[in-house]
Design an enzyme around this catalytic site. Structure first.
Site, PDB file in Angstrom:
ATOM      1  N   TYR A   1      -1.388   4.023  -3.885  1.00 34.62           N
ATOM      2  CA  TYR A   1      -2.317   2.917  -3.668  1.00 34.62           C
ATOM      3  C   TYR A   1      -3.745   3.393  -3.889  1.00 34.62           C
ATOM      4  O   TYR A   1      -4.034   4.573  -3.798  1.00 34.62           O
ATOM      5  CB  TYR A   1      -2.177   2.373  -2.241  1.00 34.62           C
ATOM      6  CG  TYR A   1      -2.481   3.400  -1.180  1.00 34.62           C
ATOM      7  CD1 TYR A   1      -3.773   3.539  -0.674  1.00 34.62           C
ATOM      8  CD2 TYR A   1      -1.496   4.261  -0.705  1.00 34.62           C
ATOM      9  CE1 TYR A   1      -4.073   4.486   0.274  1.00 34.62           C
ATOM     10  CE2 TYR A   1      -1.776   5.226   0.249  1.00 34.62           C
ATOM     11  CZ  TYR A   1      -3.065   5.323   0.735  1.00 34.62           C
ATOM     12  OH  TYR A   1      -3.357   6.278   1.680  1.00 34.62           O
TER      13      TYR A   1
ATOM     14  N   ASN B   1      -2.893  -4.512   2.990  1.00 34.78           N
ATOM     15  CA  ASN B   1      -3.855  -3.914   3.896  1.00 34.78           C
ATOM     16  C   ASN B   1      -5.233  -3.929   3.253  1.00 34.78           C
ATOM     17  O   ASN B   1      -5.393  -3.500   2.116  1.00 34.78           O
ATOM     18  CB  ASN B   1      -3.374  -2.468   4.111  1.00 34.78           C
ATOM     19  CG  ASN B   1      -4.193  -1.704   5.102  1.00 34.78           C
ATOM     20  OD1 ASN B   1      -5.409  -1.841   5.164  1.00 34.78           O
ATOM     21  ND2 ASN B   1      -3.530  -0.876   5.863  1.00 34.78           N
TER      22      ASN B   1
ATOM     23  N   SER C   1      -9.455   4.498   7.446  1.00 30.58           N
ATOM     24  CA  SER C   1      -8.108   4.981   7.164  1.00 30.58           C
ATOM     25  C   SER C   1      -7.113   3.840   7.048  1.00 30.58           C
ATOM     26  O   SER C   1      -7.177   2.855   7.774  1.00 30.58           O
ATOM     27  CB  SER C   1      -7.668   5.937   8.272  1.00 30.58           C
ATOM     28  OG  SER C   1      -6.264   5.986   8.333  1.00 30.58           O
ATOM     29  N   LYS C   2      -6.214   4.015   6.148  1.00 28.47           N
ATOM     30  CA  LYS C   2      -5.196   3.003   5.885  1.00 28.47           C
ATOM     31  C   LYS C   2      -4.286   2.782   7.088  1.00 28.47           C
ATOM     32  O   LYS C   2      -3.765   1.692   7.300  1.00 28.47           O
ATOM     33  CB  LYS C   2      -4.388   3.502   4.689  1.00 28.47           C
ATOM     34  CG  LYS C   2      -3.124   2.727   4.367  1.00 28.47           C
ATOM     35  CD  LYS C   2      -2.454   3.358   3.160  1.00 28.47           C
ATOM     36  CE  LYS C   2      -1.162   2.655   2.799  1.00 28.47           C
ATOM     37  NZ  LYS C   2       0.049   3.301   3.274  1.00 28.47           N
ATOM     38  N   ARG C   3      -4.114   3.831   7.874  1.00 22.87           N
ATOM     39  CA  ARG C   3      -3.137   3.752   8.955  1.00 22.87           C
ATOM     40  C   ARG C   3      -3.612   3.064  10.227  1.00 22.87           C
ATOM     41  O   ARG C   3      -2.853   2.873  11.158  1.00 22.87           O
ATOM     42  CB  ARG C   3      -2.676   5.164   9.330  1.00 22.87           C
ATOM     43  CG  ARG C   3      -2.023   5.848   8.177  1.00 22.87           C
ATOM     44  CD  ARG C   3      -1.461   7.208   8.527  1.00 22.87           C
ATOM     45  NE  ARG C   3      -1.167   7.931   7.293  1.00 22.87           N
ATOM     46  CZ  ARG C   3      -0.160   7.637   6.490  1.00 22.87           C
ATOM     47  NH1 ARG C   3       0.658   6.648   6.792  1.00 22.87           N
ATOM     48  NH2 ARG C   3       0.021   8.327   5.379  1.00 22.87           N
TER      49      ARG C   3
END
Length: 538
Positions: free
Chosen positions: A14, A292, A255-257
């Site tokens: 991604y 996201n 952050s993606k998380r």
RNA sequence: GGCCCCGUCGUCUAGCGGUUAGGACACGGCCCUUUCAAGGCCGCGGCACGAGUUCGAUUCUCGUCGGGGUCACCA
């Protein structure tokens, strides 16, 4: 000197919004100075399918208009060994051999736990950890001895233990490091594979990178890279360490998380809810991990303009002056300079990004908007018409007409004006395109505007019978309709809303939308009457 | 913890010794209005703190505090 910059993503599957900013600045700087922007793939430690994990990144960059001059998928690439680190092992091996030969690196036979013990001791003493080099092999005899012990060798850098290094950073000015704080970093693993820092330095030299523009998290590991550059006699690039893109309302790296956490931010939640609604209407499976807002694809999926993303990200950590906000890519290229880069971490602001989307969308002509909206409308309609399973094909055939109403779409987009900010917003107006007998009612609106208002239905019925029914379909324009309705309202001595709200709910299913009479015009006489009739019989 | 970076409205920022500290986004209010958007007007709100240097510090220096990054056989 030719300006050459690079963006070096790792194939993760991604494109991160922070990566966009880094890629963009590299691109802008190169283009501004008539140089080249190179895409290199950092896949030295990649287990998974690289091409699969790389594709979304390439697609994302292209979509944004950040086109590379050299790199993957280019027909003419000057680098014989390509732009994938995994394919450049010969180069790295040669560099390691040279470092070894010149004494700037050594073979080390320490076991991981031995290193750990030394590190723990340093921490306990609150001192910088420096490896004792106890298991460093000075001679071939040492090597044999260690190997006889069953130890496995790796290659470490033999870092200086005294003196200072000053990095002249184009964003941060001079940054000073003591060599004594640097560690003997590993550059080649037990299995013979190479580490990022080594590969990075070799590649930058081979590709003749003139400016290394990257996020500031790389600043602390710049000394070891400079050490290799100097040891190998390479040219020293200019450095520019960018502030990283932070979480909304915070200075922590985005952050993606952490999506769950970000969703507590009002603006972020708004952005996500809006996008989710669009995704839902085109029948997209929503998987929070992939859908996201930290990932560029999220925006593409719901119809954001790439130029809006570019504009918004350009202003995260950079500004031209105190007034210019709106930029096209071309204008960014002309205006960009490293002097304009700010030093502090900059939060990613979802609300501001949305505002840019709105402004850029506004600049599109109706024709362009139609083009952008059609795919969403098509997806949305087919999802709407097929979600009931069995009936789908039959319904689709019967209603094919609704898919091809170009003129209506064109007019609708004109009438909708700034209500459409993202291409996917066209789905707010899908009601115009669905069969009259399938029009869903917003039950809250229906309750409030019709069911709980005793005079609503009689009024509607009267308006239909006395006014609309006999009205010439050839005069069915919003101006004529408005006059018709206003005359009716005046004659009855009621407030406009008394008629308009029930009419709105009856004909569009809800109480918000474009101008009432524009809506009736789009529907046409026949469909308008049919929808009113349906409501009367409900 | 060691090393490094950073610190102007809630957010993004302009400012580069003398400004009523400017703009944008967001937010609040009013106007417009058949709904919703949009638009117009008004408003809220900031130089982290403390010492210097200077006639004068948001701006220069130092310290304090605060935030962050980084310390892998990840990239």
């Amino acid at each position: 000197m030719t300006i050459r910059t690079r963006f070096a993503p790792s194939p993760t599957g991604y494109l991160h919004i922070g990566g966009v900013r880094t890629a963009l600045f590299n691109y802008l700087f190169a283009k501004k100075h008539g140089g080249q922007f190179i895409l290199r793939i950092d896949d030295t430690d990649q287990q998974r399918n690289v091409s699969e994990a790389l594709q979304p990144i390439l697609d994302g960059l292209r979509w944004l208009g950040i086109e590379w001059d050299e790199g993957p998928n280019k027909t003419e690439n000057p680098q014989p060994n390509g732009y994938y680190q995994s394919q450049r092992n010969d180069k790295y091996q040669a560099a390691v051999d040279e470092l070894l030969k010149s004494g700037f690196a050594y073979r080390d036979f320490a076991k991981p736990e031995e290193i750990q013990t030394e590190r723990d001791a340093a921490v306990a003493e609150k001192k910088t950890f420096t490896y004792s080099r106890t298991w460093a092999a000075e001679t071939e005899a040492d090597v044999k001895k260690f190997e006889a012990d069953g130890r496995q060798g790796i290659i470490r850098l033999k870092m200086p233990r005294e003196g200072k290094l000053v990095i002249h950073d184009l964003v941060r000015g001079d940054v000073e490091f003591d060599w004594s704080n640097e560690q003997d970093h590993v550059i080649q693993r037990t299995d013979g594979s190479f580490l990022y820092h080594l590969a990075n330095v070799v590649d930058d030299e081979d590709f003749q990178i003139s400016h290394v523009i990257r996020a500031e998290e790389h600043l602390p590991n710049t000394p070891r890279q400079i050490f290799m550059i100097q040891s190998l006699g390479y040219h020293l690039p200019e450095y520019a360490h960018l502030p990283f893109v932070a979480e909304p309302g915070s200075k922590t790296k985005l952050s993606k998380r952490k999506l769950d956490k970000y969703l507590k931010n009002k603006d972020f939640a708004k952005l996500v809810n809006h996008a989710n609604a669009i995704a839902e209407r085109i029948g997209l499976e929503i998987n929070a991990a992939d859908f996201n807002p930290v990932i560029v694809d999220f925006y593409r999926t719901v119809g954001y303009l790439p130029e809006a993303i570019v504009n918004a990200m350009a202003l995260v950590g950079w500004a031209l002056d105190d007034k210019t906000e709106l930029f096209t890519m071309r204008e960014l290229i002309d205006a960009f300079s490293l002097e304009g880069v700010t030093k502090g971490a900059a939060s990613f602001d979802p609300a501001k990004l949305f505002a840019f989307e709105e402004k850029h969308f506004l600049t599109k002509t109706v024709g362009e908007k139609v083009k952008l909206c059609v795919p969403f409308l098509t997806e949305g309609l087919s999802h709407f018409l097929t979600k009931d399973g069995d009936r789908s094909s039959e319904w689709c055939q019967d209603t094919e007409i609704y898919f091809s109403q170009d003129e209506m779409l064109r007019k609708l987009i004109g009438y909708a004006g700034e209500r459409i900010k993202v291409a996917g917003d066209i789905l707010d107006f899908i009601d115009f395109f669905i069969p009259d007998e399938m029009l869903p009612y917003n039950e809250t609106d229906y309750e409030k505007r019709i069911k709980s208002v005793p005079e609503a239905l009689p009024l509607l019925k009267e308006f239909r019978q006395l006014t609309l029914l006999g009205f010439d379909a050839g005069d069915w324009t919003h101006q004529a309709l408005e006059k018709l309705a206003m005359d009716f309202i005046a004659e009855k001595g009621i407030k406009p809303n008394a008629l308009i709200f029930p009419l709105r709910v009856a004909t569009t299913g809800k109480s918000i939308g474009i101008g009432m009479f524009e809506a009736l015009e789009l529907l046409g006489k026949e469909r308008t009457l049919r929808r009113i009739e349906r409501t009367l019989q409900r």
